[in-house]
Design a protein around this motif. Structure first.
Motif, PDB file in Angstrom:
ATOM      1  N   GLN A   4       0.993  -1.295  -0.177  1.00 28.63           N
ATOM      2  CA  GLN A   4       0.016   0.094   0.028  1.00 28.63           C
ATOM      3  C   GLN A   4       0.669   1.210   0.055  1.00 28.63           C
ATOM      4  O   GLN A   4       1.893   1.288   0.902  1.00 28.63           O
ATOM      5  CB  GLN A   4      -0.904   0.070   1.153  1.00 28.63           C
ATOM      6  CG  GLN A   4      -1.991  -1.229   1.175  1.00 28.63           C
ATOM      7  CD  GLN A   4      -1.210  -2.325   1.331  1.00 28.63           C
ATOM      8  OE1 GLN A   4      -0.209  -2.702   1.830  1.00 28.63           O
ATOM      9  NE2 GLN A   4      -1.977  -3.535   0.883  1.00 28.63           N
ATOM     10  N   GLU A  25      -9.519  -1.997  -9.754  1.00 29.94           N
ATOM     11  CA  GLU A  25      -8.856  -1.697  -8.523  1.00 29.94           C
ATOM     12  C   GLU A  25      -9.791  -2.382  -7.173  1.00 29.94           C
ATOM     13  O   GLU A  25     -10.872  -2.002  -7.259  1.00 29.94           O
ATOM     14  CB  GLU A  25      -8.687  -0.494  -8.211  1.00 29.94           C
ATOM     15  CG  GLU A  25      -7.950  -0.190  -7.055  1.00 29.94           C
ATOM     16  CD  GLU A  25      -7.797   1.301  -6.783  1.00 29.94           C
ATOM     17  OE1 GLU A  25      -8.066   2.212  -7.368  1.00 29.94           O
ATOM     18  OE2 GLU A  25      -7.432   1.589  -5.603  1.00 29.94           O
ATOM     19  N   THR A  26      -9.408  -3.789  -6.939  1.00 29.05           N
ATOM     20  CA  THR A  26     -10.514  -4.155  -6.010  1.00 29.05           C
ATOM     21  C   THR A  26     -10.692  -3.609  -4.766  1.00 29.05           C
ATOM     22  O   THR A  26     -11.971  -3.511  -4.181  1.00 29.05           O
ATOM     23  CB  THR A  26      -9.703  -5.456  -5.569  1.00 29.05           C
ATOM     24  OG1 THR A  26      -8.481  -5.555  -5.145  1.00 29.05           O
ATOM     25  CG2 THR A  26     -10.179  -6.664  -6.554  1.00 29.05           C
ATOM     26  N   GLY A  27      -9.636  -2.506  -4.294  1.00 29.20           N
ATOM     27  CA  GLY A  27      -9.664  -1.723  -3.180  1.00 29.20           C
ATOM     28  C   GLY A  27     -10.911  -0.750  -3.493  1.00 29.20           C
ATOM     29  O   GLY A  27     -11.596  -0.266  -2.522  1.00 29.20           O
ATOM     30  N   ARG A  31     -14.439  -0.243  -1.350  1.00 28.32           N
ATOM     31  CA  ARG A  31     -14.791   1.016  -0.792  1.00 28.32           C
ATOM     32  C   ARG A  31     -16.313   1.634  -1.311  1.00 28.32           C
ATOM     33  O   ARG A  31     -16.849   2.138  -0.542  1.00 28.32           O
ATOM     34  CB  ARG A  31     -13.909   2.055  -1.096  1.00 28.32           C
ATOM     35  CG  ARG A  31     -12.513   2.195  -0.117  1.00 28.32           C
ATOM     36  CD  ARG A  31     -11.500   3.116  -0.396  1.00 28.32           C
ATOM     37  NE  ARG A  31     -10.999   3.150  -1.424  1.00 28.32           N
ATOM     38  CZ  ARG A  31      -9.846   2.117  -1.787  1.00 28.32           C
ATOM     39  NH1 ARG A  31      -9.394   1.480  -0.887  1.00 28.32           N
ATOM     40  NH2 ARG A  31      -9.197   2.209  -3.031  1.00 28.32           N
ATOM     41  N   SER A  48     -11.778  -4.221   5.984  1.00 26.40           N
ATOM     42  CA  SER A  48     -11.284  -3.129   5.450  1.00 26.40           C
ATOM     43  C   SER A  48     -10.633  -2.022   6.470  1.00 26.40           C
ATOM     44  O   SER A  48      -9.533  -1.545   6.288  1.00 26.40           O
ATOM     45  CB  SER A  48     -12.081  -2.601   4.250  1.00 26.40           C
ATOM     46  OG  SER A  48     -11.744  -1.345   3.836  1.00 26.40           O
ATOM     47  N   GLY A  51      -7.650  -3.010   8.019  1.00 23.83           N
ATOM     48  CA  GLY A  51      -6.365  -3.100   6.992  1.00 23.83           C
ATOM     49  C   GLY A  51      -6.439  -4.619   6.960  1.00 23.83           C
ATOM     50  O   GLY A  51      -5.250  -5.203   6.531  1.00 23.83           O
ATOM     51  N   GLU A  52      -7.310  -5.338   7.327  1.00 22.70           N
ATOM     52  CA  GLU A  52      -7.286  -7.068   6.850  1.00 22.70           C
ATOM     53  C   GLU A  52      -7.915  -7.173   5.606  1.00 22.70           C
ATOM     54  O   GLU A  52      -8.740  -6.426   4.932  1.00 22.70           O
ATOM     55  CB  GLU A  52      -8.333  -7.542   7.935  1.00 22.70           C
ATOM     56  CG  GLU A  52      -7.500  -7.562   9.517  1.00 22.70           C
ATOM     57  CD  GLU A  52      -8.299  -8.378  10.482  1.00 22.70           C
ATOM     58  OE1 GLU A  52      -9.431  -9.034  10.097  1.00 22.70           O
ATOM     59  OE2 GLU A  52      -7.821  -8.063  11.387  1.00 22.70           O
ATOM     60  N   VAL A  54     -10.318  -8.779   3.129  1.00 18.56           N
ATOM     61  CA  VAL A  54     -11.689  -9.293   2.791  1.00 18.56           C
ATOM     62  C   VAL A  54     -11.821 -10.827   2.425  1.00 18.56           C
ATOM     63  O   VAL A  54     -10.900 -11.220   1.801  1.00 18.56           O
ATOM     64  CB  VAL A  54     -12.483  -8.668   1.803  1.00 18.56           C
ATOM     65  CG1 VAL A  54     -13.855  -8.943   1.351  1.00 18.56           C
ATOM     66  CG2 VAL A  54     -12.607  -6.956   2.207  1.00 18.56           C
ATOM     67  N   ILE A  59     -14.101 -11.353  -2.601  1.00 22.02           N
ATOM     68  CA  ILE A  59     -13.317 -10.522  -3.752  1.00 22.02           C
ATOM     69  C   ILE A  59     -13.274 -11.315  -4.817  1.00 22.02           C
ATOM     70  O   ILE A  59     -13.623 -10.593  -5.961  1.00 22.02           O
ATOM     71  CB  ILE A  59     -11.694 -10.579  -2.911  1.00 22.02           C
ATOM     72  CG1 ILE A  59     -11.855  -9.487  -1.761  1.00 22.02           C
ATOM     73  CG2 ILE A  59     -10.839 -10.232  -4.005  1.00 22.02           C
ATOM     74  CD1 ILE A  59     -11.888  -8.100  -2.320  1.00 22.02           C
ATOM     75  N   GLY A  77      -4.373  -4.750  -6.997  1.00 23.05           N
ATOM     76  CA  GLY A  77      -4.683  -5.131  -5.557  1.00 23.05           C
ATOM     77  C   GLY A  77      -5.339  -6.182  -5.580  1.00 23.05           C
ATOM     78  O   GLY A  77      -5.946  -6.891  -4.605  1.00 23.05           O
ATOM     79  N   PHE A  78      -5.151  -7.066  -6.832  1.00 27.10           N
ATOM     80  CA  PHE A  78      -5.899  -8.718  -7.024  1.00 27.10           C
ATOM     81  C   PHE A  78      -5.042  -9.171  -7.958  1.00 27.10           C
ATOM     82  O   PHE A  78      -4.631  -8.833  -8.933  1.00 27.10           O
ATOM     83  CB  PHE A  78      -7.176  -8.462  -7.275  1.00 27.10           C
ATOM     84  CG  PHE A  78      -7.924 -10.027  -7.288  1.00 27.10           C
ATOM     85  CD1 PHE A  78      -8.178 -10.554  -6.449  1.00 27.10           C
ATOM     86  CD2 PHE A  78      -7.708 -10.533  -8.618  1.00 27.10           C
ATOM     87  CE1 PHE A  78      -8.976 -11.774  -6.693  1.00 27.10           C
ATOM     88  CE2 PHE A  78      -8.303 -11.800  -8.953  1.00 27.10           C
ATOM     89  CZ  PHE A  78      -8.779 -12.567  -7.875  1.00 27.10           C
ATOM     90  N   ARG A  80      -4.122 -11.175  -4.070  1.00 21.60           N
ATOM     91  CA  ARG A  80      -3.358 -10.736  -2.778  1.00 21.60           C
ATOM     92  C   ARG A  80      -3.011 -12.144  -2.009  1.00 21.60           C
ATOM     93  O   ARG A  80      -2.437 -11.724  -0.964  1.00 21.60           O
ATOM     94  CB  ARG A  80      -4.437  -9.813  -2.123  1.00 21.60           C
ATOM     95  CG  ARG A  80      -3.780  -8.420  -1.966  1.00 21.60           C
ATOM     96  CD  ARG A  80      -4.706  -7.701  -1.903  1.00 21.60           C
ATOM     97  NE  ARG A  80      -4.612  -6.418  -0.804  1.00 21.60           N
ATOM     98  CZ  ARG A  80      -4.897  -5.251  -1.307  1.00 21.60           C
ATOM     99  NH1 ARG A  80      -5.551  -5.030  -2.331  1.00 21.60           N
ATOM    100  NH2 ARG A  80      -4.781  -4.175  -0.306  1.00 21.60           N
ATOM    101  N   GLN A  84      -6.349 -16.608  -3.917  1.00 25.78           N
ATOM    102  CA  GLN A  84      -6.692 -15.634  -4.946  1.00 25.78           C
ATOM    103  C   GLN A  84      -6.105 -15.724  -6.239  1.00 25.78           C
ATOM    104  O   GLN A  84      -6.710 -15.618  -7.482  1.00 25.78           O
ATOM    105  CB  GLN A  84      -6.899 -14.307  -4.481  1.00 25.78           C
ATOM    106  CG  GLN A  84      -7.404 -13.817  -3.305  1.00 25.78           C
ATOM    107  CD  GLN A  84      -7.683 -12.543  -2.870  1.00 25.78           C
ATOM    108  OE1 GLN A  84      -7.033 -11.499  -3.603  1.00 25.78           O
ATOM    109  NE2 GLN A  84      -8.064 -12.204  -1.838  1.00 25.78           N
ATOM    110  N   ARG A 162      -1.778  -3.084   7.394  1.00 25.23           N
ATOM    111  CA  ARG A 162      -1.882  -3.733   5.957  1.00 25.23           C
ATOM    112  C   ARG A 162      -0.554  -4.018   5.143  1.00 25.23           C
ATOM    113  O   ARG A 162      -0.396  -4.977   4.671  1.00 25.23           O
ATOM    114  CB  ARG A 162      -2.491  -2.406   5.220  1.00 25.23           C
ATOM    115  CG  ARG A 162      -3.918  -2.125   5.351  1.00 25.23           C
ATOM    116  CD  ARG A 162      -4.270  -0.598   5.092  1.00 25.23           C
ATOM    117  NE  ARG A 162      -4.099  -0.392   3.707  1.00 25.23           N
ATOM    118  CZ  ARG A 162      -4.010   0.937   3.554  1.00 25.23           C
ATOM    119  NH1 ARG A 162      -4.042   1.848   4.545  1.00 25.23           N
ATOM    120  NH2 ARG A 162      -4.144   1.381   2.297  1.00 25.23           N
TER     121      ARG A 162
END
Ligand code: AMP
Length: 207
Positions: A4, A25-27, A31, A48, A51-52, A54, A59, A77-78, A80, A84, A162
Motif C-alpha cells: 500500500q 482496482e479491488t480496493g 470502498r 477493510s 486493514g485486513e 476481505v 473478492i 490489488g488482486f 493478494r 486468489q 496492511r
C-alpha cells in the motif's frame, strides 16, 4: 502488485491511458460497496477498516464479472494471496486468457508509512494529494479542492497492519509468478514519471 502506498493506483491509471486496458482496482470496489452501505458493504467494512483482507470468495465474486466483460485488464490489488492467485488462474482458463506480466512496485516500509499517513483525498473531486510531496492548491484559492478526507484505513495502526498482511500473504506470490517467468520488479521509491517509464518498458509499451 505492491504494498500500500507504492503507487499502484497512480501507475495503473497511466498504464490504462497508454494501453487501453481496463483498470480494475479491488480496493475501490470494496470502498464503493462500503460507501453505498450495501449488505455486502456492511459485511466487509470491518475487515477493510482494520486493514485486513476481505474473505477470498467475496473478492473473487466481485472481480470475476469484470474479467468477463473486458478484453484486457490491469488488475490492481488482486490477487493478494495464493488462493486468489489460483482462483484467478482458473477464471482465466475458463475464458481462454492469460496473465502477460506481473509488475511488482517496491519501496521500503518506512517510505510507505510516510506516504500513506500524509495522503489526503478531495471529497469533491476524488483527487489524491500528499500534504508535503503533492500538496493541494492553497486553501481559499479558486482551485481549492477541499474539504479533504483521510481514508478510514490510512491510520497508523491500520497502515502497519496492511503492510504486515502484504509481507505475509501477498509478497510470497512473487515466487509463484517468478516461476512462471512473468515477474518484473520496479523500484517505486523514485519519481512517479521514472516509475511509469519503467512500468511501460516492463509491459512492452514504451516506444
Ligand atoms: P487497497 O485500496 O488496495 O489498499 O484495499 C483496501 C482494502 O480493501 C484492503 O485493506 C482489504 O480490506 C480490501 N481488499 C482490496 N483488495 C483485496 C483483495 N484482493 N483481497 C482481500 N481484500 C482486499
Amino acid at each position: 502488485m505492491g504494498p500500500q502506498g507504492a503507487g499502484k493506483g497512480t501507475q495503473a491509471a497511466k498504464l490504462e491511458e497508454e494501453t487501453g486496458a481496463t483498470h480494475i482496482e479491488t480496493g475501490d470496489l470494496v470502498r464503493s460497496e462500503i460507501k453505498q452501505e450495501t449488505e455486502l458493504g456492511k459485511k466487509i467494512k470491518e475487515y477493510s477498516d482494520k486493514g485486513e483482507l476481505v474473505p477470498d470468495e467475496i473478492i473473487i465474486d466481485m472481480t470475476k464479472p469484470y474479467l468477463d466483460e473486458n478484453d484486457s485488464w490491469i488488475l490492481d490489488g488482486f490477487p493478494r494471496n495464493k488462493e486468489q492467485a489460483k482462483a484467478l488462474d482458473e477464471a482465466l482458463k475458463e475464458i481462454d486468457e492469460k496473465i502477460d506480466k506481473v509488475v511488482v512496485l517496491e519501496a521500503s516500509d518506512e517510505e510507505l508509512i510516510e506516504r500513506l499517513s500524509g495522503r489526503r483525498q478531495s471529497e469533491a473531486t476524488g483527487e489524491v494529494y500528499h500534504i508535503e510531496h503533492n500538496p493541494p492548491p492553497e486553501e481559499g484559492s479558486e482551485e481549492d479542492p477541499g474539504p479533504f478526507v483521510q481514508r478510514d484505513d490510512d491510520t497508523e495502526e491500520a497502515i502497519r497492519n496492511r503492510l504486515k498482511t502484504y509481507h505475509e500473504q501477498t509478497e510470497p506470490l512473487k515466487d509463484y509468478y517468478e516461476e512462471q517467468g512473468i515477474l518484473v520488479t520496479v523500484d517505486a521509491s523514485r519519481d512517479i514519471d521514472e516509475v511509469t517509464k519503467e512500468v511501460l518498458e516492463a509491459v512492452g509499451e514504451n516506444k
